[in-house]
Design a protein around this motif. Structure first.
Motif, PDB file in Angstrom:
ATOM      1  N   SER A 128       0.801  -1.227   0.000  1.00 57.18           N
ATOM      2  CA  SER A 128       0.000   0.000   0.000  1.00 57.18           C
ATOM      3  C   SER A 128       0.832   1.274   0.000  1.00 57.18           C
ATOM      4  CB  SER A 128      -0.966   0.004   1.186  1.00 57.18           C
ATOM      5  OG  SER A 128      -0.301  -0.249   2.404  1.00 57.18           O
ATOM      6  N   GLY A 129       2.136   1.181   0.293  1.00 56.32           N
ATOM      7  CA  GLY A 129       2.978   2.371   0.251  1.00 56.32           C
ATOM      8  C   GLY A 129       3.711   2.583  -1.055  1.00 56.32           C
ATOM      9  N   GLY A 130       3.533   1.681  -2.027  1.00 59.01           N
ATOM     10  CA  GLY A 130       4.353   1.732  -3.228  1.00 59.01           C
ATOM     11  C   GLY A 130       3.643   2.059  -4.518  1.00 59.01           C
ATOM     12  N   PHE A 131       2.506   2.733  -4.441  1.00 59.13           N
ATOM     13  CA  PHE A 131       1.748   3.047  -5.651  1.00 59.13           C
ATOM     14  C   PHE A 131       2.384   4.198  -6.426  1.00 59.13           C
ATOM     15  CE2 PHE A 131      -1.244   0.278  -3.681  1.00 59.13           C
ATOM     16  CZ  PHE A 131      -2.022  -0.221  -4.714  1.00 59.13           C
TER      17      PHE A 131
ATOM     18  N   LYS B 188      10.046   5.719  -0.055  1.00 54.42           N
ATOM     19  CA  LYS B 188      11.137   5.421   0.871  1.00 54.42           C
ATOM     20  C   LYS B 188      10.671   5.540   2.316  1.00 54.42           C
ATOM     21  CE  LYS B 188      15.070   7.008  -1.969  1.00 54.42           C
ATOM     22  NZ  LYS B 188      16.144   8.034  -2.054  1.00 54.42           N
ATOM     23  N   ASP B 189       9.988   6.645   2.619  1.00 54.29           N
ATOM     24  CA  ASP B 189       9.525   6.869   3.992  1.00 54.29           C
ATOM     25  C   ASP B 189       8.555   5.777   4.423  1.00 54.29           C
ATOM     26  OD1 ASP B 189      11.041   9.155   4.144  1.00 54.29           O
ATOM     27  OD2 ASP B 189       9.373  10.536   3.748  1.00 54.29           O
ATOM     28  N   ARG B 190       7.635   5.419   3.558  1.00 53.17           N
ATOM     29  CA  ARG B 190       6.651   4.393   3.910  1.00 53.17           C
ATOM     30  C   ARG B 190       7.309   3.032   4.056  1.00 53.17           C
ATOM     31  NH1 ARG B 190       1.990   6.445  -0.357  1.00 53.17           N
ATOM     32  NH2 ARG B 190       1.493   8.400   0.734  1.00 53.17           N
ATOM     33  N   ALA B 191       8.290   2.755   3.204  1.00 47.30           N
ATOM     34  CA  ALA B 191       9.008   1.489   3.309  1.00 47.30           C
ATOM     35  C   ALA B 191       9.743   1.392   4.642  1.00 47.30           C
ATOM     36  CB  ALA B 191       9.985   1.343   2.147  1.00 47.30           C
ATOM     37  N   THR B 192      10.378   2.477   5.028  1.00 47.00           N
ATOM     38  CA  THR B 192      11.085   2.499   6.312  1.00 47.00           C
ATOM     39  C   THR B 192      10.125   2.240   7.467  1.00 47.00           C
ATOM     40  OG1 THR B 192      12.778   4.009   5.471  1.00 47.00           O
ATOM     41  CG2 THR B 192      12.484   3.910   7.860  1.00 47.00           C
ATOM     42  N   ARG B 193       8.947   2.887   7.417  1.00 45.00           N
ATOM     43  CA  ARG B 193       7.946   2.681   8.473  1.00 45.00           C
ATOM     44  C   ARG B 193       7.444   1.242   8.474  1.00 45.00           C
ATOM     45  NH1 ARG B 193       5.885   7.749   6.770  1.00 45.00           N
ATOM     46  NH2 ARG B 193       4.044   6.759   5.861  1.00 45.00           N
ATOM     47  N   SER B 194       7.231   0.678   7.300  1.00 37.67           N
ATOM     48  CA  SER B 194       6.754  -0.705   7.212  1.00 37.67           C
ATOM     49  C   SER B 194       7.748  -1.671   7.849  1.00 37.67           C
ATOM     50  CB  SER B 194       6.507  -1.091   5.748  1.00 37.67           C
ATOM     51  OG  SER B 194       5.424  -0.362   5.207  1.00 37.67           O
ATOM     52  N   LEU B 195       9.003  -1.496   7.524  1.00 32.17           N
ATOM     53  CA  LEU B 195      10.020  -2.380   8.075  1.00 32.17           C
ATOM     54  C   LEU B 195      10.112  -2.225   9.590  1.00 32.17           C
ATOM     55  CD1 LEU B 195      12.802  -1.973   5.360  1.00 32.17           C
ATOM     56  CD2 LEU B 195      11.189  -3.874   5.623  1.00 32.17           C
TER      57      LEU B 195
ATOM     58  N   ASP C  48       7.713  -1.516  11.473  1.00 36.28           N
ATOM     59  CA  ASP C  48       6.491  -2.106  12.018  1.00 36.28           C
ATOM     60  C   ASP C  48       6.496  -3.630  11.958  1.00 36.28           C
ATOM     61  OD1 ASP C  48       5.414   0.340  12.680  1.00 36.28           O
ATOM     62  OD2 ASP C  48       4.253   0.535  10.829  1.00 36.28           O
ATOM     63  N   GLY C  49       7.613  -4.210  11.540  1.00 42.43           N
ATOM     64  CA  GLY C  49       7.724  -5.662  11.540  1.00 42.43           C
ATOM     65  C   GLY C  49       7.370  -6.340  10.242  1.00 42.43           C
ATOM     66  N   ILE C  50       7.142  -5.558   9.174  1.00 40.69           N
ATOM     67  CA  ILE C  50       6.849  -6.126   7.856  1.00 40.69           C
ATOM     68  C   ILE C  50       8.164  -6.488   7.166  1.00 40.69           C
ATOM     69  CG2 ILE C  50       5.879  -5.573   5.577  1.00 40.69           C
ATOM     70  CD1 ILE C  50       3.811  -3.829   7.113  1.00 40.69           C
ATOM     71  N   GLY C  51       8.175  -7.594   6.432  1.00 39.61           N
ATOM     72  CA  GLY C  51       9.438  -8.139   5.959  1.00 39.61           C
ATOM     73  C   GLY C  51       9.884  -7.739   4.575  1.00 39.61           C
ATOM     74  N   GLY C  52       8.960  -7.387   3.696  1.00 43.30           N
ATOM     75  CA  GLY C  52       9.312  -7.072   2.312  1.00 43.30           C
ATOM     76  C   GLY C  52       8.535  -5.875   1.809  1.00 43.30           C
ATOM     77  N   ILE C  53       8.997  -5.314   0.699  1.00 44.59           N
ATOM     78  CA  ILE C  53       8.387  -4.126   0.104  1.00 44.59           C
ATOM     79  C   ILE C  53       8.097  -4.388  -1.369  1.00 44.59           C
ATOM     80  CG2 ILE C  53       8.699  -1.683  -0.454  1.00 44.59           C
ATOM     81  CD1 ILE C  53       8.485  -2.239   2.566  1.00 44.59           C
ATOM     82  N   LYS C  54       6.879  -4.054  -1.784  1.00 42.35           N
ATOM     83  CA  LYS C  54       6.537  -4.152  -3.213  1.00 42.35           C
ATOM     84  C   LYS C  54       6.194  -2.757  -3.724  1.00 42.35           C
ATOM     85  CE  LYS C  54       2.606  -5.855  -4.949  1.00 42.35           C
ATOM     86  NZ  LYS C  54       1.562  -6.883  -5.186  1.00 42.35           N
TER      87      LYS C  54
ATOM     88  N   VAL D 171      12.908   1.919  -9.210  1.00 45.52           N
ATOM     89  CA  VAL D 171      13.379   0.657  -8.631  1.00 45.52           C
ATOM     90  C   VAL D 171      14.805   0.810  -8.093  1.00 45.52           C
ATOM     91  CG1 VAL D 171      13.910  -1.772  -9.081  1.00 45.52           C
ATOM     92  CG2 VAL D 171      11.866  -0.747 -10.097  1.00 45.52           C
ATOM     93  N   THR D 172      15.654   1.486  -8.863  1.00 40.82           N
ATOM     94  CA  THR D 172      17.030   1.717  -8.426  1.00 40.82           C
ATOM     95  C   THR D 172      17.069   2.477  -7.103  1.00 40.82           C
ATOM     96  OG1 THR D 172      17.842   1.747 -10.709  1.00 40.82           O
ATOM     97  CG2 THR D 172      19.237   2.765  -9.038  1.00 40.82           C
ATOM     98  N   ALA D 173      16.265   3.508  -7.005  1.00 35.86           N
ATOM     99  CA  ALA D 173      16.251   4.333  -5.797  1.00 35.86           C
ATOM    100  C   ALA D 173      15.763   3.552  -4.581  1.00 35.86           C
ATOM    101  CB  ALA D 173      15.374   5.564  -6.015  1.00 35.86           C
ATOM    102  N   ILE D 174      14.725   2.748  -4.767  1.00 36.79           N
ATOM    103  CA  ILE D 174      14.191   1.990  -3.637  1.00 36.79           C
ATOM    104  C   ILE D 174      15.140   0.872  -3.233  1.00 36.79           C
ATOM    105  CG2 ILE D 174      12.256   0.612  -2.806  1.00 36.79           C
ATOM    106  CD1 ILE D 174      11.742   3.669  -3.240  1.00 36.79           C
ATOM    107  N   ARG D 175      15.761   0.201  -4.207  1.00 38.50           N
ATOM    108  CA  ARG D 175      16.722  -0.849  -3.860  1.00 38.50           C
ATOM    109  C   ARG D 175      17.914  -0.248  -3.106  1.00 38.50           C
ATOM    110  NH1 ARG D 175      16.665  -5.138  -1.901  1.00 38.50           N
ATOM    111  NH2 ARG D 175      16.011  -6.553  -3.564  1.00 38.50           N
TER     112      ARG D 175
END
Length: 375
Positions: free
Chosen positions: A146-149, A158-165, A167-173, A188-192
């Protein structure tokens, strides 16, 4: 021995507003408008002995009123049935609506009822649904979508991915499939780079590439060590997906848009994916999902059910191979309970059934309802 019977059925439809309009590649290619709401069909079933079950189906952008209309046509047929006989009830309702087929809106309408029956059955047994089905694990790897649209900037993702991780979530799409493939690669390059090499990363093109573009992009994406590339092609292009899966090292995932077991059978038979992504509300409920899961396991496929984590957590926990479950926080206002994530996994709740109850907010968002039988 006495058998319990279904005494009361309540069907309702509710509209969940989204805080921010959501856009994936289908919006940027002009095929859809941004999504602003999700329409739900809820089924609540009560037996003569006072046992209750709840299930739901949903529709994005269109189809919600049609699901509700079909459910209302067949809902009364549940009265007097033994709720344990889920397979027989499923067949009865399918034949009641045989003229509209066994896919799409028809099966999605029945899905809410089927899920409610499984919820009820697990509650009668005093078990979480995963335990009733036969769990292989008590938690499942989870990733956030839900953070990667695509309407979100790279910095927002990036900010949402950091928060997800955290919060105990394991992967990002994240979403891809923009008309400008260079921009996809930039994102994709920036997020990786932000996540590092060790965090599982997936991408989802939402069916917006043709075969040549999918192969070219797939080869460019190999360097990012992705867990999978999702829906690179039209959902019904099994042969194209199979060729892509054979050509790339990165696994191919698809299946969420298919609306029956029969449609998934073709994916499996043609080896069109490495990761199959069925959606229980879309294929007709848990009864149909279990048939599909058996076929997928026999074929050696990995499993990552689409959306509806409140249902799919239990089904993924019962899959023999280590699966993934998709984390969406959109549905949180509908239920009183929250699913726990820690150490990259989603924990199967110890509450009986699905382990969720409808919130007052869900009732407030209800736009229509109908009841059959004695309350």
């Amino acid at each position: 021995m006495t058998h319990d019977t279904i005494r009361h059925v309540r069907l309702s439809t509710a509209t969940l507003p989204l805080a921010t309009p959501i856009s994936d590649a289908k919006v940027f290619t002009g095929r859809q408008r941004p999504m602003t709401e999700v329409v739900f069909l809820f089924a609540e079933i009560r037996t003569a002995e006072g046992h209750e079950g709840i299930g739901f189906s949903y529709s994005k952008r269109a189809g919600g009123p049609a699901q509700y209309a079909h459910a209302k046509e067949v809902g009364e047929l549940l009265l007097g049935e033994d709720p344990s006989d889920i397979g027989r009830i499923n067949t009865k309702l399918l034949w009641a609506g045989a003229s509209v087929g066994r896919s799409g809106v028809a099966t999605q309408a029945l899905a809410a009822i089927d899920v409610a029956l499984w919820d009820l059955k697990a509650k009668r047994a005093g078990l979480p649904l995963a335990k009733l089905l036969g769990a292989h694990r008590d938690s499942v790897r989870t990733y956030n979508t839900s953070g990667g649209f695509l309407q979100a900037s790279i910095e927002e993702i990036k900010d949402r991915a950091t928060r997800s991780l955290s919060d105990g979530i394991g992967g990002i799409k994240i979403k891809v499939g923009l008309p400008d493939s260079a921009e996809d690669l930039r994102r994709v390059t920036a997020i990786r780079e932000h996540l590092g090499d060790d965090v599982p990363l997936m991408v989802d093109a939402n069916q917006q590439w043709d075969r040549a573009t999918a192969l070219r992009m797939g080869r460019r994406l190999e360097e990012f060590g992705l867990v999978w590339i999702e829906e690179p092609l039209d959902a019904y292009d099994a042969e194209g997906h199979a060729a892509l899966a054979a050509a790339l090292d990165t696994p191919i995932a698809t299946g969420e848009m298919l609306a029956s077991v029969a449609e998934h059978e073709r994916l499996i038979a043609t080896r069109a994916c490495d990761v199959i992504q069925p959606d229980a509300p879309r294929v007709g409920g848990i009864t149909q999902f279990l048939k599909l899961a058996t076929l997928a396991d026999h074929a050696g496929l990995d499993l990552a059910p689409h959306f509806a984590m409140e249902i799919h957590l239990h089904l993924a926990a019962a899959y023999p191979r280590e699966p993934w479950v998709e984390h969406f926080d959109w549905l949180d206002p509908l239920f009183n309970e929250r699913l726990e994530t820690r150490d990259g996994r989603m924990v199967v709740p110890d509450r009986p059934g699905l382990g969720v109850t409808l919130s007052d907010q869900a009732r407030a968002w209800t736009t229509d309802s109908v009841e059959f039988g004695a309350a």
